[in-house]
Write an enzyme that holds these catalytic residues in place. Structure first.
Site, mmCIF file in Angstrom:
data_model
loop_
_atom_site.group_PDB
_atom_site.id
_atom_site.type_symbol
_atom_site.label_atom_id
_atom_site.label_comp_id
_atom_site.label_asym_id
_atom_site.label_seq_id
_atom_site.Cartn_x
_atom_site.Cartn_y
_atom_site.Cartn_z
ATOM 1 C CG ASP A 99 -1.846 -1.190 1.277
ATOM 2 O OD1 ASP A 99 -2.279 -1.635 0.200
ATOM 3 O OD2 ASP A 99 -2.141 -1.681 2.388
ATOM 4 C CB VAL A 100 2.390 2.932 -2.697
ATOM 5 C CG1 VAL A 100 3.454 4.005 -2.924
ATOM 6 C CG2 VAL A 100 2.985 1.537 -2.853
#
Length: 263
Positions: A130-131
């Site tokens: 998850d960026v």
């Protein structure tokens, strides 16, 4: 030859199906098991189910609910949420789930990837990154449903995932979650350039055109989406949808070289 996959992603919160915006404010949209039945009828390529509560609450996966998903699902199923041990992963695979997704646990204990892969096979281990973009444009991986900054680069973690035996990587843009304004193509290309792993991209899809642009830019990938498959129109009415076989074929013909689209 491998072909691009179009993958609905279901978020589970308090045993209900929800959608978020930038990982916040989960909106209840229905019964997740009913959604699985609809995607069965629509012959979805694959399904990702993520329990967004388990890691934050420090609890183990909801095996009862996972068993329900596995019993109902007629397509390859990937489950993630709260998986922190080899034993939990084996139990999930034993219920009939094809893939186990790791996020926070893989970031905090990268060797867990290798340990689980040794027991259930690399093809069943998916690492979800998850960026989020910082104020200064730096991209870092966040965990615990976007609440905890690992301080680590998604590029480096993707390379580590491949080296340690993962079978797939999912790149999820927190900033684009629920926005329905297109994928982060620059981020997707960065990851595509550093790993040969099968890759799926999540966060931002709002149209078939967005999916086509992702496939054009990155080739054979999994194009995953949540809001696009559960909302309809500008008022975001809840309606489960999925492209027809004819729409998928047309999309692939338009997005891939002719030889690849025919394969």
């Amino acid at each position: 030859m491998l072909r691009p996959r179009i993958i609905p992603c279901l978020l589970v919160h308090d045993d209900g199906l929800v959608k978020t915006v930038k990982f916040k404010d989960p909106k209840y949209v229905g019964d997740p098991i009913n959604a699985v039945k609809i995607f069965n009828e629509k012959e979805a390529d694959e399904l990702i189910v993520l329990d967004i509560d388990a890691t934050v609450q420090g609890r183990e996966p909801n095996f009862r609910l996972i068993a329900q998903f596995a019993a109902e699902c007629r397509m390859p199923l990937c489950y993630g949420g709260g998986v922190r041990t080899v034993e939990q992963a084996k139990r999930i695979i034993g219920l009939g789930v094809e893939k186990v997704a790791l996020s926070a646990a893989a970031v905090e204990d990268p060797m867990l990837i290798s340990r689980i892969a040794a027991e259930v096979g690399s093809q069943s281990v998916v690492v979800v990154l998850d960026v989020k973009n910082s104020l200064f444009g730096k991209q870092e991986v966040w965990t615990h449903n976007g609440r905890k900054n690992s301080g680590k680069s998604p590029v480096e973690l993707a390379k580590d995932a491949e080296r340690l035996g993962a079978g797939e990587v999912v790149i999820n843009s927190i900033d684009r979650d629920g926005q329905m304004k297109g994928y982060d193509l620059a981020l997707a290309r960065k990851i595509r350039d550093v790993t040969r792993l099968p890759m799926s991209v999540l966060g931002g899809a709002g149209s078939l055109q967005d999916i086509g642009e992702l496939i054009k830019g990155c080739g054979v990938v999994g194009a995953s989406a949540g809001s696009f498959f559960v909302f309809k129109g500008q008022y975001r009415a809840v309606l489960i949808s999925y492209p027809s076989p004819e729409q998928k074929d047309e999309l692939l013909r338009a997005s891939l070289p002719a030889s690849a689209a025919r394969a």
